[in-house]
Write an enzyme that holds these catalytic residues in place. Structure first.
Site, PDB file in Angstrom:
ATOM      1  N   HIS B  79       0.839  -1.199   0.000  1.00 49.46           N
ATOM      2  CA  HIS B  79       0.000   0.000   0.000  1.00 49.46           C
ATOM      3  C   HIS B  79       0.875   1.251   0.000  1.00 49.46           C
ATOM      4  O   HIS B  79       0.690   2.153  -0.818  1.00 49.46           O
ATOM      5  CB  HIS B  79      -0.929  -0.004   1.220  1.00 49.46           C
ATOM      6  CG  HIS B  79      -1.577   1.320   1.493  1.00 49.46           C
ATOM      7  ND1 HIS B  79      -2.542   1.862   0.678  1.00 49.46           N
ATOM      8  CD2 HIS B  79      -1.387   2.239   2.479  1.00 49.46           C
ATOM      9  CE1 HIS B  79      -2.921   3.040   1.151  1.00 49.46           C
ATOM     10  NE2 HIS B  79      -2.231   3.291   2.244  1.00 49.46           N
ATOM     11  N   ASP B 108       6.768  22.226 -25.983  1.00 49.44           N
ATOM     12  CA  ASP B 108       6.772  20.857 -25.449  1.00 49.44           C
ATOM     13  C   ASP B 108       7.806  20.794 -24.333  1.00 49.44           C
ATOM     14  O   ASP B 108       8.384  21.810 -23.949  1.00 49.44           O
ATOM     15  CB  ASP B 108       7.113  19.837 -26.555  1.00 49.44           C
ATOM     16  CG  ASP B 108       6.533  18.453 -26.227  1.00 49.44           C
ATOM     17  OD1 ASP B 108       6.821  17.939 -25.130  1.00 49.44           O
ATOM     18  OD2 ASP B 108       5.796  17.902 -27.060  1.00 49.44           O
ATOM     19  N   TRP B 144       6.980   0.136   3.992  1.00 49.40           N
ATOM     20  CA  TRP B 144       7.499   0.878   2.831  1.00 49.40           C
ATOM     21  C   TRP B 144       8.851   1.507   3.152  1.00 49.40           C
ATOM     22  O   TRP B 144       9.591   1.887   2.259  1.00 49.40           O
ATOM     23  CB  TRP B 144       6.496   1.938   2.346  1.00 49.40           C
ATOM     24  CG  TRP B 144       6.596   3.264   3.049  1.00 49.40           C
ATOM     25  CD1 TRP B 144       6.018   3.603   4.224  1.00 49.40           C
ATOM     26  CD2 TRP B 144       7.345   4.423   2.611  1.00 49.40           C
ATOM     27  NE1 TRP B 144       6.343   4.886   4.556  1.00 49.40           N
ATOM     28  CE2 TRP B 144       7.157   5.421   3.590  1.00 49.40           C
ATOM     29  CE3 TRP B 144       8.135   4.706   1.506  1.00 49.40           C
ATOM     30  CZ2 TRP B 144       7.737   6.680   3.500  1.00 49.40           C
ATOM     31  CZ3 TRP B 144       8.721   5.967   1.418  1.00 49.40           C
ATOM     32  CH2 TRP B 144       8.531   6.940   2.406  1.00 49.40           C
ATOM     33  N   SER B 172      13.171   6.523 -13.471  1.00 50.73           N
ATOM     34  CA  SER B 172      12.068   7.267 -14.078  1.00 50.73           C
ATOM     35  C   SER B 172      11.937   8.654 -13.451  1.00 50.73           C
ATOM     36  O   SER B 172      11.812   9.658 -14.150  1.00 50.73           O
ATOM     37  CB  SER B 172      10.766   6.475 -13.902  1.00 50.73           C
ATOM     38  OG  SER B 172       9.668   7.292 -14.155  1.00 50.73           O
ATOM     39  N   SER B 173      11.992   8.707 -12.115  1.00 52.64           N
ATOM     40  CA  SER B 173      11.850   9.995 -11.427  1.00 52.64           C
ATOM     41  C   SER B 173      12.984  10.943 -11.764  1.00 52.64           C
ATOM     42  O   SER B 173      12.771  12.137 -11.975  1.00 52.64           O
ATOM     43  CB  SER B 173      11.831   9.792  -9.913  1.00 52.64           C
ATOM     44  OG  SER B 173      10.656   9.157  -9.540  1.00 52.64           O
ATOM     45  N   HIS B 256      12.996  12.040   3.782  1.00 56.15           N
ATOM     46  CA  HIS B 256      12.354  13.286   4.174  1.00 56.15           C
ATOM     47  C   HIS B 256      12.146  14.244   3.018  1.00 56.15           C
ATOM     48  O   HIS B 256      11.043  14.728   2.821  1.00 56.15           O
ATOM     49  CB  HIS B 256      12.967  13.962   5.386  1.00 56.15           C
ATOM     50  CG  HIS B 256      11.951  14.889   5.958  1.00 56.15           C
ATOM     51  ND1 HIS B 256      10.909  14.455   6.733  1.00 56.15           N
ATOM     52  CD2 HIS B 256      11.704  16.196   5.700  1.00 56.15           C
ATOM     53  CE1 HIS B 256      10.084  15.456   6.956  1.00 56.15           C
ATOM     54  NE2 HIS B 256      10.533  16.520   6.345  1.00 56.15           N
ATOM     55  N   GLU B 258      11.729  13.325   0.152  1.00 55.73           N
ATOM     56  CA  GLU B 258      10.675  12.637  -0.597  1.00 55.73           C
ATOM     57  C   GLU B 258       9.278  13.092  -0.169  1.00 55.73           C
ATOM     58  O   GLU B 258       8.406  13.305  -1.012  1.00 55.73           O
ATOM     59  CB  GLU B 258      10.830  11.117  -0.406  1.00 55.73           C
ATOM     60  CG  GLU B 258       9.650  10.279  -0.865  1.00 55.73           C
ATOM     61  CD  GLU B 258       9.445  10.259  -2.370  1.00 55.73           C
ATOM     62  OE1 GLU B 258      10.417  10.548  -3.094  1.00 55.73           O
ATOM     63  OE2 GLU B 258       8.310   9.987  -2.807  1.00 55.73           O
ATOM     64  N   TYR B 260       8.445  15.930   0.921  1.00 51.86           N
ATOM     65  CA  TYR B 260       8.196  17.270   0.372  1.00 51.86           C
ATOM     66  C   TYR B 260       8.016  17.221  -1.131  1.00 51.86           C
ATOM     67  O   TYR B 260       7.311  18.046  -1.704  1.00 51.86           O
ATOM     68  CB  TYR B 260       9.294  18.246   0.791  1.00 51.86           C
ATOM     69  CG  TYR B 260       9.196  18.539   2.266  1.00 51.86           C
ATOM     70  CD1 TYR B 260       8.033  19.110   2.774  1.00 51.86           C
ATOM     71  CD2 TYR B 260      10.197  18.200   3.160  1.00 51.86           C
ATOM     72  CE1 TYR B 260       7.880  19.336   4.120  1.00 51.86           C
ATOM     73  CE2 TYR B 260      10.052  18.426   4.513  1.00 51.86           C
ATOM     74  CZ  TYR B 260       8.897  18.990   4.987  1.00 51.86           C
ATOM     75  OH  TYR B 260       8.746  19.205   6.329  1.00 51.86           O
ATOM     76  N   SER B 271      -2.113  27.201  -5.012  1.00 51.70           N
ATOM     77  CA  SER B 271      -1.821  28.613  -5.243  1.00 51.70           C
ATOM     78  C   SER B 271      -2.357  29.092  -6.585  1.00 51.70           C
ATOM     79  O   SER B 271      -2.422  30.293  -6.836  1.00 51.70           O
ATOM     80  CB  SER B 271      -0.306  28.857  -5.184  1.00 51.70           C
ATOM     81  OG  SER B 271       0.194  28.449  -3.944  1.00 51.70           O
ATOM     82  N   HIS B 305      14.486  13.317  12.539  1.00 53.76           N
ATOM     83  CA  HIS B 305      13.261  13.273  13.345  1.00 53.76           C
ATOM     84  C   HIS B 305      12.456  11.997  13.086  1.00 53.76           C
ATOM     85  O   HIS B 305      11.529  11.702  13.836  1.00 53.76           O
ATOM     86  CB  HIS B 305      12.406  14.536  13.160  1.00 53.76           C
ATOM     87  CG  HIS B 305      11.765  14.690  11.818  1.00 53.76           C
ATOM     88  ND1 HIS B 305      11.739  15.879  11.144  1.00 53.76           N
ATOM     89  CD2 HIS B 305      11.119  13.812  11.030  1.00 53.76           C
ATOM     90  CE1 HIS B 305      11.093  15.725  10.004  1.00 53.76           C
ATOM     91  NE2 HIS B 305      10.719  14.491   9.903  1.00 53.76           N
ATOM     92  N   HIS B 306      12.798  11.260  12.041  1.00 54.67           N
ATOM     93  CA  HIS B 306      12.159   9.957  11.855  1.00 54.67           C
ATOM     94  C   HIS B 306      12.814   8.902  12.742  1.00 54.67           C
ATOM     95  O   HIS B 306      12.380   7.766  12.779  1.00 54.67           O
ATOM     96  CB  HIS B 306      12.263   9.506  10.395  1.00 54.67           C
ATOM     97  CG  HIS B 306      11.542  10.419   9.451  1.00 54.67           C
ATOM     98  ND1 HIS B 306      10.214  10.288   9.166  1.00 54.67           N
ATOM     99  CD2 HIS B 306      11.972  11.493   8.746  1.00 54.67           C
ATOM    100  CE1 HIS B 306       9.847  11.236   8.305  1.00 54.67           C
ATOM    101  NE2 HIS B 306      10.889  11.979   8.040  1.00 54.67           N
ATOM    102  N   THR B 331       6.070  27.041   6.357  1.00 59.86           N
ATOM    103  CA  THR B 331       4.794  26.399   6.031  1.00 59.86           C
ATOM    104  C   THR B 331       3.638  27.269   6.502  1.00 59.86           C
ATOM    105  O   THR B 331       2.636  27.433   5.799  1.00 59.86           O
ATOM    106  CB  THR B 331       4.712  25.004   6.674  1.00 59.86           C
ATOM    107  OG1 THR B 331       5.935  24.307   6.418  1.00 59.86           O
ATOM    108  CG2 THR B 331       3.571  24.193   6.097  1.00 59.86           C
ATOM    109  N   LYS B 334       2.905  30.074   4.133  1.00 60.40           N
ATOM    110  CA  LYS B 334       2.092  29.654   2.992  1.00 60.40           C
ATOM    111  C   LYS B 334       0.609  29.652   3.334  1.00 60.40           C
ATOM    112  O   LYS B 334      -0.227  30.198   2.610  1.00 60.40           O
ATOM    113  CB  LYS B 334       2.518  28.263   2.524  1.00 60.40           C
ATOM    114  CG  LYS B 334       3.824  28.300   1.794  1.00 60.40           C
ATOM    115  CD  LYS B 334       4.160  26.963   1.203  1.00 60.40           C
ATOM    116  CE  LYS B 334       5.120  27.127   0.056  1.00 60.40           C
ATOM    117  NZ  LYS B 334       4.534  27.784  -1.108  1.00 60.40           N
ATOM    118  N   ARG B 453       1.516   1.216  15.134  1.00 64.09           N
ATOM    119  CA  ARG B 453       1.155   1.049  13.728  1.00 64.09           C
ATOM    120  C   ARG B 453       1.643  -0.320  13.249  1.00 64.09           C
ATOM    121  O   ARG B 453       2.404  -0.995  13.939  1.00 64.09           O
ATOM    122  CB  ARG B 453       1.773   2.167  12.886  1.00 64.09           C
ATOM    123  CG  ARG B 453       3.283   2.127  12.846  1.00 64.09           C
ATOM    124  CD  ARG B 453       3.888   3.383  12.239  1.00 64.09           C
ATOM    125  NE  ARG B 453       3.745   3.402  10.777  1.00 64.09           N
ATOM    126  CZ  ARG B 453       4.570   4.045   9.947  1.00 64.09           C
ATOM    127  NH1 ARG B 453       5.592   4.731  10.437  1.00 64.09           N
ATOM    128  NH2 ARG B 453       4.390   4.023   8.654  1.00 64.09           N
TER     129      ARG B 453
END
Lengths: 378, 528
Positions: B79, B108, B144, B172-173, B256, B258, B260, B271, B305-306, B331, B334, B453
């Site tokens: 998932h 293009d 994951w 790809s990314s 991390h 990732e 964002y 926006s 922090h993870h 943040t 924004k 979890r």
């Protein structure tokens, strides 16, 4: 039929109220039973309220605009779209608020990291899927070591019988600690990463193979405090609870004396003569606790990951191979090493059991002293 | 449609797509590729959603009912992987493909053939990944975040396939990101200065740099796993002198930024939409750009922090706590800017706006729990509980996913030339909004009350909120079938849309016809 429905609809709210009374609706973090857990709780509430206030202000302006400044009410849009002053204000004010929280949090953090002056030390080792607790002592003869396994019956998990109130949170042997005493924990793991957590103590630390982590606690009130492993550690991650039983120092000393006595008795047990029937009886209980979650109670396994033991040529083959795989595990498979997890008596018993149960009927047995010799030779 | 009559005239006519399957296989057109990315990501969204439904169904009540713990772990893992790498990221790349050239007045993407390649390797990556579920020993079952040594020494044999799938997704990314940077820096129409670019373009430019910086780290870390598994190295094996903690540092140095990567483009979309329906220019454009850049910079120095519970030393812990809390400042800027944009506007509430407004509120709630999680001493209580699950689902589902839905409703008239049914759009919004909150809000309570979890079964005191959460999950999941229906219905039978269906919308994309011609801005537009 209608009466049944009616009764059902009446029963539902009653059920909900009933479960409310059983604290099934707990919304917030428990305040816990240590000074640290109280500080953590206060910090949690502080941050929460700061967020609530900011949320009310921001969403307040937003909902006000959505209500008042809508086109259907004839609102005509203004044209302003910049203000350095405003931008500066809403950069600096939140920064100041955060600074306040940060300072308070740094003090609490420093406190949590200060393991000095501990009065006793317990080593916590994570295994798939149980905990081993060792009460360190200067005298190795009085060192108490035991495993703490989940005590919930698999029949409860598989919905075959009713679940007891401490479902999944019961262990066969809890960690016993004295109140009012600074206890240091040293945490490590024998296989994958686990994490040892007791919410009421606000202690959570990862048990990482190859690394010794530290944590500490001083428990203020006697009681039973329950937690769980909180780092995904494989199949039975959800089934390795942590239970700490806090007792008065006097009760603790008495408990420790009993445990030390048991350790001495265990040494005697290893040395004495064992009959086949005794080994089979003990082996069955060891098997059901340590092996059945993968290989199943009836030895049928769960192919292909967990091979069947019933009728297995390997299990019925050379006894030394069987003992070796139990002691050292099998690399590249899920089979862990039970060398430290099972005593000599239990290893002998379970080996005898799997070779003779479920119609395997090899007919031989192995004694605890044999196991001791094999271990010494490796 | 017009191409059918010109079909015989290939040398002469470059204005239409090829026919049949080759149009999609060989295409170098940014619009075709964008469309494929979007459909692919929606398919992955449904697949990842199906896995989530299995999870929620098993957690509906205590005890094991439907699946075994082994399979449950495969479901949580797949998932996460499918949603992150298959649904959210490709959806944003699809939007970038469609919109960036049209927003900056370019004909293009800068590297059209690479564009084709970066899309077409994705289906293979996911076929490889999903096929592991049918292999002996099952698919990836280590979450994951695939922490070693659970993902190396103790992993199922299929892990090697997982590693190669991640390699392909990463390639790809990276290609997609290089393409976007090259397009934005080189192909802007004359007069389209950097500080005139729409914020969606800005946020994607910054996101691309994040991707280029961290995807190689991900590739590195899975390669080290590959070596640990097959070539007897011990990067992450303590018994051989390695460290499982090294894995986590590498993973989160990727991980991390990732997260964002999955939210910055959402900021760009919101926006664009809020000013359009508030009929008022975006407040604080330049501060939005700087805030995005600050968030991107900070994302590189907060990964610890993870890992608050793994035992990093006090000073490291304090550093990661302070740097993480700092993120709340840009943040916040924004969110304040969006709200001020609405203030004294002239608002209407069409479906894209509803999703954008829900984004602002629910993303902010996710931000609040993020601030709480940043406070290291308290994180010991939150870490790896449902509180974290609630937090990141709030920023990812009503955050990133809602922004993608807002974008689809907003730009679908431009893509298809047809208008969606507004009533059905609103029904979809309200079902999703109610569903997502019933699904995730109670998970805050579960986490605070102590539910870890990634467990297939739970203690009895967690029953009520899990039941409620599952009901919300089924509601949210089923609502997305309505989304599929609405989009298909629009494309097939929607009313014809004008070039600019939203009276308050700004931007070059609204100056071309609806549907956008196969080639746009072959001659650069004039920007004043």
């Amino acid at each position: 039929m209608q009466r049944k429905l009616l009764r059902g609809s009446l029963a539902l709210p009653a059920l909900l109220i009933g479960s409310w009374a059983q604290a099934g609706w707990q919304l917030n973090m428990p305040r816990g039973v240590t000074d640290i857990s109280h500080q953590v709780y206060d910090l949690h509430m502080l941050t929460l309220w700061v967020c609530v206030v900011i949320g009310v202000l921001v969403f307040g302006v937003m909902f006000y605009s959505m209500y008042k400044h809508r086109k259907s009410k004839g609102a005509v849009s203004a044209d302003f779209h910049e203000s350095t002053k405003v931008e500066l204000a809403w950069t600096l004010i939140p920064a100041a608020v955060i600074f306040g929280i940060g300072v308070k949090a740094t003090y609490v953090l420093a406190d949590m990291y200060n393991v000095d002056d501990a009065e006793m030390t317990v080593e916590v080792v994570g295994y798939q899927w149980r905990w081993r607790y060792r009460y360190l002592s200067d005298d190795p003869d009085t060192e108490v070591t035991f495993f703490s396994n989940m005590a919930t019956d698999w029949d409860e998990i598989n919905n075959l019988v009713d679940k007891n109130p401490n479902y999944l949170l019961d262990v066969d042997e809890p960690m016993v600690l004295p109140t009012g005493t600074k206890v240091r924990f040293i945490l490590t793991s024998a296989d994958v990463i686990h994490s040892w957590w007791v919410p009421a103590l606000a202690v959570k630390k990862d048990a990482v193979p190859g690394i010794a982590n530290e944590a500490w606690t001083i428990i203020n009130e006697p009681g039973t405090y329950r937690g769980q492993c909180t780092e995904l550690c494989g199949k039975d991650h959800g089934f390795m609870p942590v239970v700490v039983e806090a007792v008065t120092p006097e009760e603790f000393d008495a408990w420790l004396a009993v445990k030390q006595d048991e350790a001495r008795q265990m040494a005697e047990l290893t040395g004495r003569d064992w009959s086949m029937a005794e080994l089979m009886e003990r082996g069955q209980s060891v098997y059901n606790t340590s092996c059945a979650s993968c290989h199943q109670v009836d030895g049928s396994g769960n192919a292909p990951t967990f091979p069947a033991l019933r009728g297995s040529d390997y299990v019925r083959g050379d006894i030394d191979d069987v003992i070796d795989i139990i002691l050292n595990g099998k690399r590249g498979s899920m089979m862990p090493a039970f060398r430290d997890q099972l005593s000599e008596v239990d290893t002998a018993a379970v080996t005898t059991y799997i070779r003779n149960a479920w119609g395997n009927n090899v007919g031989d047995m192995v004694t605890p002293v044999d196991i001791l010799d094999i271990k010494a030779g490796q | 449609m017009t191409t059918a009559t010109h079909d015989h005239d290939h040398d002469h006519d470059h204005h239409g797509p090829a026919k049949g399957i080759t149009r999609w296989l060989y295409t170098t057109n940014h619009k075709d590729i964008g469309t494929m990315y979007l459909w692919f990501s929606f398919a992955m969204f449904l697949l990842g959603g199906t896995f989530a439904m299995v999870i929620r169904a098993e957690l509906f009540q205590p005890g094991l009912q439907l699946v075994s713990p082994e399979f449950f772990n495969q479901m949580t893992t797949m998932h996460g992987l499918v949603m992150v790498f298959g649904a959210v990221m490709p959806a944003f790349v699809g939007l970038a493909n469609w919109m960036i050239p049209m927003m900056i007045g370019a004909p293009d993407m800068a590297l059209p053939r690479m564009n084709n390649l970066s899309f077409w390797i994705l289906p293979f990556a996911f076929a490889l990944l999903v096929s592991t579920l049918f292999m002996e020993g099952g698919g990836p079952n280590f979450g994951w975040t695939f922490y070693a040594p659970l993902s190396t020494t103790y992993a199922p044999p299929s892990t090697t396939y997982f590693i190669f799938a991640v390699h392909i997704m990463g390639a790809s990314s990276i290609m997609g990101a290089i393409n976007i940077v090259a397009t934005i820096l080189n192909m802007r129409a004359p007069g389209m200065t950097m500080m005139k670019m729409p914020l969606f373009v800005w946020t994607w430019l910054i996101t691309s740099y994040l991707l280029i910086a961290v995807m190689p780290v991900l590739a590195g870390v899975v390669t080290m796993m590959l070596f640990d598994i097959h070539f007897a190295t011990s990067f992450f094996d303590a018994a051989g002198g390695g460290s499982p903690i090294l894995f986590q540092h590498l993973f989160w140095f990727f991980g991390h930024p990732e997260v964002y990567i999955m939210i910055l483009p959402a900021f760009g979309i919101v926006s664009a939409i809020i000013p359009a329906f508030a009929r008022k220019p975006l407040f604080g454009y330049s501060s939005m750009v700087y805030a995005t850049a600050s968030i991107a910079f900070l994302s590189f120095i907060v990964w610890g922090h993870h890992m608050f519970t793994v035992g990093i030393p006090f000073l490291g812990q304090a550093f990661f706590m302070w740097s993480t809390m700092l993120i709340a400042v840009p943040t916040g800027v924004k969110v304040f800017n969006w709200v001020t944009t609405m203030f004294r506007g002239s608002m209407t509430f069409e479906t894209p706006m509803l999703f954008a407004l829900a984004f602002v509120v629910l993303f902010t709630i996710g931000g609040f729990s993020g601030l709480m999680l940043a406070v290291a001493p308290v994180d010991f209580q939150y870490h790896d509980t449902y509180f974290v699950v609630a937090h990141f689902h709030y920023v990812l589902v009503p955050g990133a996913v809602f922004s993608i839905m807002a974008a689809v409703y907003y730009w679908l008239p431009k893509w298809s030339g047809r208008m969606y049914n507004e009533t059905m759009g609103k029904v979809h919004f309200w079902l999703s909004f109610v569903g997502v909150n019933i699904l995730f809000f109670p998970q805050h309570f579960l986490g605070l009350a102590g539910m870890p979890r990634r467990i297939p079964d739970y203690a009895l005191q967690f029953t009520n909120f899990n039941m409620i959460s599952s009901v919300g999950g089924f509601l949210f999941g089923l609502s997305q079938l309505l989304f599929l229906y609405i989009v298909v219905h629009t494309v097939v039978a929607g009313k014809k849309a004008p070039a600019k269906p939203w009276d308050g919308a700004e931007g070059l994309e609204w100056t071309v016809d609806s549907p956008a011609p196969y080639h746009t801005f072959s001659t650069p537009p004039k920007i004043n």
